[in-house]
Design a protein around this motif. Structure first.
Motif, PDB file in Angstrom:
ATOM      1  N   PHE A  15      -2.075   1.917  -1.346  1.00 35.40           N
ATOM      2  CA  PHE A  15      -1.857   3.244  -0.585  1.00 35.40           C
ATOM      3  C   PHE A  15      -3.884   2.572   0.736  1.00 35.40           C
ATOM      4  O   PHE A  15      -2.934   3.430   1.888  1.00 35.40           O
ATOM      5  N   ARG A  46      -1.959   0.225   3.116  1.00 33.85           N
ATOM      6  CA  ARG A  46      -0.375   0.872   3.779  1.00 33.85           C
ATOM      7  C   ARG A  46      -0.649   2.139   5.082  1.00 33.85           C
ATOM      8  O   ARG A  46      -0.313   1.771   6.154  1.00 33.85           O
ATOM      9  N   SER A  47      -1.666   2.813   4.586  1.00 35.22           N
ATOM     10  CA  SER A  47      -2.138   3.437   5.537  1.00 35.22           C
ATOM     11  C   SER A  47      -3.454   3.666   6.159  1.00 35.22           C
ATOM     12  O   SER A  47      -3.078   3.958   6.774  1.00 35.22           O
ATOM     13  N   VAL A  48      -4.201   3.549   4.778  1.00 33.81           N
ATOM     14  CA  VAL A  48      -5.668   3.604   5.848  1.00 33.81           C
ATOM     15  C   VAL A  48      -5.706   2.807   6.812  1.00 33.81           C
ATOM     16  O   VAL A  48      -6.757   2.586   8.105  1.00 33.81           O
ATOM     17  N   LYS A  76      -3.200   2.254   9.944  1.00 35.72           N
ATOM     18  CA  LYS A  76      -3.943   3.123  10.746  1.00 35.72           C
ATOM     19  C   LYS A  76      -4.888   3.180  11.734  1.00 35.72           C
ATOM     20  O   LYS A  76      -5.050   3.120  12.354  1.00 35.72           O
TER      21      LYS A  76
END
Length: 97
Positions: free
Chosen positions: A15, A18-20, A23
């Protein structure tokens, strides 16, 4: 028990990666792109400046200026213009708007 902890750590790490982090780098690059573009537009005189706006409002009479000052036009007009420019720029970014 150890397998559950490893699985939970793997999900949490996935997580975060991939996301933090993705982005963060994406928005970091967009921030620098937008700030450089705005400075380029200001240096090439494509955006309105205070001198051009002062020339436009130079023919306004004193009686009209009284009511404009009463309504804080000197503070509100640049605020509204910058808000519209910011909204225009943000809506043109395909990722955000």
């Amino acid at each position: 028990m150890f397998g559950i902890l490893v699985s939970a750590a793997n999900v949490a790490l996935g997580f975060v990666l991939r996301s933090v982090i993705a982005k963060f780098f994406l928005y970091f690059a967009l921030y620098f792109f937008v700030t450089d573009t705005i400075s380029l537009l200001q240096s090439s005189h494509l955006l309105p400046t205070a001198v051009s706006l002062a020339g436009a409002f130079g023919s306004v009479g004193n009686d009209v200026w009284y009511f404009l000052d009463l309504c804080a036009f000197s503070y509100g007009a640049p605020l509204v213009v910058s808000a519209y420019v910011t909204r225009f720029i943000i809506r043109r970014l395909p990722i955000i708007g």
